[in-house]
Design an enzyme around this catalytic site. Sequence first.
Site, PDB file in Angstrom:
ATOM      1  N   LYS A 141       0.853  -1.586   0.103  1.00  0.00           N
ATOM      2  CA  LYS A 141      -0.057   0.185  -0.200  1.00  0.00           C
ATOM      3  C   LYS A 141       0.566   0.993   0.017  1.00  0.00           C
ATOM      4  O   LYS A 141       2.166   1.316   0.616  1.00  0.00           O
ATOM      5  CB  LYS A 141      -0.772   0.298   0.813  1.00  0.00           C
ATOM      6  CG  LYS A 141      -1.684   0.953   0.855  1.00  0.00           C
ATOM      7  CD  LYS A 141      -3.301   0.848   0.305  1.00  0.00           C
ATOM      8  CE  LYS A 141      -4.138   2.129   0.532  1.00  0.00           C
ATOM      9  NZ  LYS A 141      -3.436   3.362  -0.401  1.00  0.00           N
ATOM     10  N   LYS A 143       4.454   2.081   9.117  1.00  0.00           N
ATOM     11  CA  LYS A 143       3.248   2.665   9.285  1.00  0.00           C
ATOM     12  C   LYS A 143       1.957   2.739   9.368  1.00  0.00           C
ATOM     13  O   LYS A 143       0.968   2.297  10.175  1.00  0.00           O
ATOM     14  CB  LYS A 143       2.974   3.959   8.420  1.00  0.00           C
ATOM     15  CG  LYS A 143       1.967   4.930   8.092  1.00  0.00           C
ATOM     16  CD  LYS A 143       1.502   6.356   7.685  1.00  0.00           C
ATOM     17  CE  LYS A 143       2.614   6.788   7.244  1.00  0.00           C
ATOM     18  NZ  LYS A 143       2.414   8.041   6.210  1.00  0.00           N
ATOM     19  N   LYS A 159       5.107   2.538  -2.415  1.00  0.00           N
ATOM     20  CA  LYS A 159       5.453   3.897  -3.066  1.00  0.00           C
ATOM     21  C   LYS A 159       5.626   3.929  -4.450  1.00  0.00           C
ATOM     22  O   LYS A 159       6.198   3.166  -5.006  1.00  0.00           O
ATOM     23  CB  LYS A 159       6.403   4.588  -2.423  1.00  0.00           C
ATOM     24  CG  LYS A 159       5.770   6.304  -2.895  1.00  0.00           C
ATOM     25  CD  LYS A 159       4.924   6.558  -1.182  1.00  0.00           C
ATOM     26  CE  LYS A 159       4.744   7.883  -1.093  1.00  0.00           C
ATOM     27  NZ  LYS A 159       3.436   8.107  -0.258  1.00  0.00           N
ATOM     28  N   THR A 198      -5.794  12.805   5.779  1.00  0.00           N
ATOM     29  CA  THR A 198      -3.750  12.976   6.435  1.00  0.00           C
ATOM     30  C   THR A 198      -4.178  13.828   7.316  1.00  0.00           C
ATOM     31  O   THR A 198      -3.520  14.380   7.638  1.00  0.00           O
ATOM     32  CB  THR A 198      -3.440  12.938   5.342  1.00  0.00           C
ATOM     33  OG1 THR A 198      -3.856  11.477   3.982  1.00  0.00           O
ATOM     34  CG2 THR A 198      -1.622  13.208   5.525  1.00  0.00           C
ATOM     35  N   SER A 237      -7.968   4.707   3.834  1.00  0.00           N
ATOM     36  CA  SER A 237      -7.811   3.923   2.657  1.00  0.00           C
ATOM     37  C   SER A 237      -7.817   2.949   3.155  1.00  0.00           C
ATOM     38  O   SER A 237      -8.401   2.233   1.767  1.00  0.00           O
ATOM     39  CB  SER A 237      -6.076   4.494   1.946  1.00  0.00           C
ATOM     40  OG  SER A 237      -6.318   5.238   1.198  1.00  0.00           O
TER      41      SER A 237
END
Length: 426
Positions: A85, A109, A121, A205, A359
Amino acid sequence: MTIVDFPTTTSGIQGMAPGQQALDAARFQLAEAVRFLGLDDGLHRMLATPRRSLTVSVPVRREDGRMEVVQGYRVQHNLSRGPAKGGIRFHPDTDLAEVTALAMWMTWKCALVGIPYGGAKGGVAVDPATLTSRELERMTRRYANEIQPLIGPEKDIPAPDVGTDEQTMAWIMDTYSVNAGYSVPGVVTGKPTTLGGSLGRAGATSRGVQIAALAALGSADGRTVAVQGFGKVGALAAQYLADAGCRVVAVSDASGAIYSERLDVADVRAWASANGGVPGYPHADTIAHDELLELDVDVLVPAALEGVLTGANAHRVKARLIVEGANGPTTPEADLILADQGATIVPDILANAGGVIVSYLEWVQNTQAYSWSAHEVEIKLRDLMEGAFREVNTLAADRGLTLREAAHAIGVGRVAEAHRLRGLYP
């Protein structure tokens, strides 16, 4: 055999190219967690090495008929706790080292906040502002097609990041779905709600930054705040903190910085939207970018790109609480200086985890063909953020660690445990 170097000190990190600086910082933080946890060298090497790294050439057909080629990347750092992710960014400075660092931070995270993902990423080394809408769409679709073998709702789920948004995700979802032959909304998150996006995702966020800041502050009333990076994350974080009772006194974006004893954040957001940035806002004074970082405020929120607080400027930072809305905004050298000055840093892998939490909730809704209300999503977000903060704060207090050290110890420890339980194949 390629051997991964493990940075054991902060020496030499400062002054590198931004992407390599971020990667060395990520590896240094991992090495510190490995030492605390007592992990062996073999496991350390596995955790420091991405599972998969893909570099692709993305041809872009310009409106005048010219053909240009830009570089794109997708890195899957770790898959031990679930599918990968992580966001996709379009930025001219994007490179493989930066994407690798961001993927690693995403692994810790996800583990820290307890969601079943590994870290990934992606990005394209391009300035989206230099592309027309049709050029941007063509480039996005070609990039999506190039990374399609890696992505999928059970393999790797991209999301927006710097320079990308819900429209970008809609194009990627459509490209993937056309190739699959049926609609696959769960291949990305952060997409429009009409295509299966989650209520509450757009500001998630920023909401997480607010939750983390308030958890660290205890009381918001009258606390002064400066926000570096008045964009997708920073602008809403400033709004949410102001709504909670904080006094936002300074904000900045790529084009400038402003200061006032009390900014009307909603008015500044409207001005920035209409005028292409915060400079010229009539009810505030213009200040330098560096000056904002050094203001005497209670809370500093770096919410732009990595590496803005460094060994060169950390000793001038006066904020007692730094809440990292961006990924990697504080270098290891700055960490040491700020700790010596008595500053508390809520690290990125905790402070900005709200985006990946929602998400995950969006992905769950997609896989179940079900949806929650915005209120239900916010409750789930708040529970996960506050629970993670309590866990990190408790470990830090019990073992004499900084919040960053505690957060990495928990995140890295959970990924290491997943490796141990799964074993090594073959």
